[in-house]
Motif scaffolding. Structure first.
Motif, PDB file in Angstrom:
ATOM      1  N   ASN A   1       0.804  -1.217   0.000  1.00  0.00           N
ATOM      2  CA  ASN A   1       0.000   0.000   0.000  1.00  0.00           C
ATOM      3  C   ASN A   1       0.836   1.266   0.000  1.00  0.00           C
ATOM      4  O   ASN A   1       0.369   2.316  -0.457  1.00  0.00           O
ATOM      5  CB  ASN A   1      -0.950   0.011   1.207  1.00  0.00           C
TER       6      ASN A   1
ATOM      7  N   PHE B   1       5.085   2.694  -3.069  1.00  0.00           N
ATOM      8  CA  PHE B   1       5.298   3.724  -4.085  1.00  0.00           C
ATOM      9  C   PHE B   1       5.930   4.989  -3.503  1.00  0.00           C
ATOM     10  O   PHE B   1       6.552   5.770  -4.234  1.00  0.00           O
ATOM     11  CB  PHE B   1       3.963   4.075  -4.770  1.00  0.00           C
ATOM     12  N   LEU B   2       5.773   5.197  -2.198  1.00  0.00           N
ATOM     13  CA  LEU B   2       6.337   6.392  -1.565  1.00  0.00           C
ATOM     14  C   LEU B   2       7.848   6.299  -1.384  1.00  0.00           C
ATOM     15  O   LEU B   2       8.536   7.322  -1.323  1.00  0.00           O
ATOM     16  CB  LEU B   2       5.704   6.605  -0.195  1.00  0.00           C
TER      17      LEU B   2
ATOM     18  N   PRO C   1       8.061   3.185  -9.227  1.00  0.00           N
ATOM     19  CA  PRO C   1       6.984   2.307  -8.777  1.00  0.00           C
ATOM     20  C   PRO C   1       7.155   0.894  -9.307  1.00  0.00           C
ATOM     21  O   PRO C   1       7.683   0.691 -10.405  1.00  0.00           O
ATOM     22  CB  PRO C   1       5.722   2.968  -9.337  1.00  0.00           C
TER      23      PRO C   1
ATOM     24  N   ARG D   1      -3.120   6.635 -11.525  1.00  0.00           N
ATOM     25  CA  ARG D   1      -2.809   5.786 -10.367  1.00  0.00           C
ATOM     26  C   ARG D   1      -1.769   4.735 -10.734  1.00  0.00           C
ATOM     27  O   ARG D   1      -0.797   4.531  -9.997  1.00  0.00           O
ATOM     28  CB  ARG D   1      -4.074   5.107  -9.851  1.00  0.00           C
TER      29      ARG D   1
ATOM     30  N   THR E   1       1.638   4.722  -8.790  1.00  0.00           N
ATOM     31  CA  THR E   1       1.760   3.721  -7.731  1.00  0.00           C
ATOM     32  C   THR E   1       2.045   2.322  -8.253  1.00  0.00           C
ATOM     33  O   THR E   1       2.463   1.452  -7.486  1.00  0.00           O
ATOM     34  CB  THR E   1       0.467   3.660  -6.894  1.00  0.00           C
TER      35      THR E   1
ATOM     36  N   GLY F   1      -5.468   1.060  -4.168  1.00  0.00           N
ATOM     37  CA  GLY F   1      -4.540   1.471  -3.125  1.00  0.00           C
ATOM     38  C   GLY F   1      -5.119   2.586  -2.289  1.00  0.00           C
ATOM     39  O   GLY F   1      -6.352   2.736  -2.171  1.00  0.00           O
TER      40      GLY F   1
ATOM     41  N   LEU G   1      -6.025   8.365  -4.042  1.00  0.00           N
ATOM     42  CA  LEU G   1      -5.003   8.807  -4.994  1.00  0.00           C
ATOM     43  C   LEU G   1      -4.493  10.211  -4.706  1.00  0.00           C
ATOM     44  O   LEU G   1      -3.275  10.444  -4.670  1.00  0.00           O
ATOM     45  CB  LEU G   1      -5.566   8.732  -6.413  1.00  0.00           C
TER      46      LEU G   1
ATOM     47  N   SER H   1      -2.373  10.675  -1.768  1.00  0.00           N
ATOM     48  CA  SER H   1      -1.088  10.017  -2.018  1.00  0.00           C
ATOM     49  C   SER H   1      -0.175  10.904  -2.858  1.00  0.00           C
ATOM     50  O   SER H   1       1.036  11.021  -2.582  1.00  0.00           O
ATOM     51  CB  SER H   1      -1.313   8.683  -2.733  1.00  0.00           C
TER      52      SER H   1
ATOM     53  N   LEU I   1       3.496  12.324  -2.005  1.00  0.00           N
ATOM     54  CA  LEU I   1       4.594  11.966  -2.905  1.00  0.00           C
ATOM     55  C   LEU I   1       5.336  13.204  -3.393  1.00  0.00           C
ATOM     56  O   LEU I   1       6.561  13.190  -3.558  1.00  0.00           O
ATOM     57  CB  LEU I   1       4.061  11.172  -4.096  1.00  0.00           C
TER      58      LEU I   1
ATOM     59  N   THR J   1       5.856  12.974  -8.634  1.00  0.00           N
ATOM     60  CA  THR J   1       4.618  12.656  -9.351  1.00  0.00           C
ATOM     61  C   THR J   1       4.770  12.940 -10.841  1.00  0.00           C
ATOM     62  O   THR J   1       4.438  12.098 -11.695  1.00  0.00           O
ATOM     63  CB  THR J   1       3.444  13.468  -8.776  1.00  0.00           C
TER      64      THR J   1
END
Length: 469
Positions: A364, A367-368, A373, A433, A437, A442, A445, A448, A452, A457
């Motif tokens: 979850n 991706f951070l 990703p 998404r 990610t 997840g 969006l 998130s 991020l 992004t």
């Protein structure tokens, strides 16, 4: 009389959830009665025992809430070998046991069946002790043995149907039946609370208690734990190791709450209750003797409820082993220096409402922390259909022009991009998404993307757009 109960696992493998249920029931009963909980490790199977399994028992009990300062022991059955042999000798000297040199093949030849029990051939032969001669208990020819059981009433067994069973092997080593009885006598056990599978052994053990001149304990045989096919839970077939659930991210509080419901229920129409309620309300006499279904789906739902009930700071702390790869938990897919504690804290409340076990935190939030990703190719194929390239171009342009990088601005920008192309937000955000990610599902969006950050992004959106060329 002080109530003394015992939990007596064997260190021959992972800690079984059924054993954990029995341990909790014994522990609670002892607390309710102001008694003593004894841990006895039955380690006489030298070929299968390993020190790490013993330590596994102790750590599993710790995790489930039975702390080491709340019980007596651990004692080790191997330390009482002298008492076992002495008891066997007393039974022989009193005429309650005799030596037998029959082989299994000889018994089968006489009875004509491999299924019929021992036929008593050596009962009156008067054989002295000797190499290879087993010691058998002389079961009474008449009468019955009544087992007083707090859960099952008074099961009654005809003595004539109980064969003269072995209590010591040909090498003189006592078998489980005798060792178990002698250990309970030595340790002053007043109540034996154990699984139903031991019930067939109970009349034999009670006969041993009587023959050794000691009052038997109070018995309580809790129901067998079964899977969805109503088969007894098996290490070979089912997921039964308590450690496996712990390492997957089940909370100890959820697990012990659920285990206590296997054959019993608190008052009222409720199942998820504070542990203090269970400790107060549990009664052995209210345990249902019918088989108890271990429903992993229900346990998972329980765990999700417990996770959502945690204060956020406790949730963040509980996730740390999976975020950092500590203890028995595998390392996460990112490098230690890539992990950003502040970023995780920002999304933790969002993740907390979406996971059922703590290990799910990794996919979850990965991706951070990953440089790029981890793309799910099936998700990519589903999201990156005709028109995706144009939408990503427009999203990049819109997000580049944003003055304020916040979730609401990110959402309204993509809504506008989608509307210009006749797409609702759900359709418009799918390519974004997956690009950012790597997955189609997840955390929310736009929150998130806010965490991020603008640069990462936009970099991911542009990289996804180039892949579509």
């Amino acid at each position: 009389m002080t109530v003394r109960v015992r939990f007596a696992p064997s260190p021959t493998g992972m800690f079984h959830v059924g054993g954990a249920r029995s341990a909790l029931q014994n522990w609670i009963f002892a607390k309710q009665q102001g008694g003593v909980f004894v841990l006895r490790v039955e380690d006489t199977d030298a070929a299968r025992n390993k020190p790490e399994w013993t330590e596994g028992i102790l750590s599993a009990l710790d995790w489930i809430g039975i702390a080491r300062d709340t019980y007596e022991g651990p004692y080790f059955q191997s330390a009482y070998a002298g008492e076992h042999r002495a008891a066997a000798g007393r039974l022989y000297d009193a005429g309650r046991a005799y030596y037998c040199d029959c082989t299994r093949e000889a018994v089968q030849a006489r009875t004509g069946s491999q299924y019929q029990g021992y036929d008593g051939f050596c009962r009156d032969r008067g054989l002295p002790p000797g190499e290879g001669r087993a010691l058998r208990f002389r079961t009474p020819d008449e009468g019955t043995t009544v087992v007083v059981d707090l859960i099952r009433g008074e099961p009654t067994f005809e003595n004539k149907l109980i064969e003269d069973f072995v209590i010591a092997r040909g090498d003189g080593s006592p078998v489980f039946l005798l060792a178990n009885v002698v250990d309970d006598m030595t340790m002053g056990i007043t109540h034996v609370i154990r699984a139903e599978e031991h019930l067939p052994n109970t009349p034999k053990q009670q006969l041993l208690w009587d023959a050794l001149g000691v009052k038997p304990p109070v018995w309580a045989h809790v129901p067998v734990v079964v899977n969805e096919k109503r088969q007894k839970l098996s290490k070979r077939r089912d997921k039964v190791a308590l450690e496996a659930y712990r390492d997957e991210g089940y909370l100890a509080a959820a697990m012990r709450n659920y285990l206590m419901l296997l054959g019993w229920a608190p008052s009222g129409d409720r199942e998820i209750v504070p542990w203090s309620v269970i400790e107060e309300e549990f009664r052995l006499t209210e345990v249902n003797p019918s088989p108890a279904f271990f429903d992993e789906k229900k346990l998972r739902a329980f765990n999700g409820e417990y996770i959502r009930a945690l204060p956020v700071d406790e949730f963040v702390a509980a996730c740390q082993p999976w975020l950092t790869g500590t203890g028995t938990i595998a390392p996460p897919p990112w490098l230690p220096e890539e992990f950003d504690a502040d970023a995780f804290a920002a999304v933790a409340p969002l993740a907390q409402t979406r996971i059922a076990v703590l290990s799910e935190i990794v996919p979850n939030v990965d991706f951070l922390f990953l440089a790029e990703p981890s793309i799910d190719e099936a998700a990519w194929a589903k999201a990156m259909k005709e028109g995706a390239a144009d939408l990503l171009d427009a999203a990049v342009a819109g997000y580049t022009a944003l003055e304020s990088w916040d979730a609401e601005s990110l959402k309204s920008t993509l809504e506008a991009v989608g509307a210009e192309r006749g797409l609702k937000l759900g359709k418009a955000q799918a390519p974004v998404r997956v690009a950012v990610t790597g997955r189609t599902v997840g955390l929310p969006l736009f929150e998130s993307l806010e965490v991020l950050g603008r640069e990462r992004t936009l970099t991911r959106l542009r990289a996804a757009r180039l892949r579509l060329v």
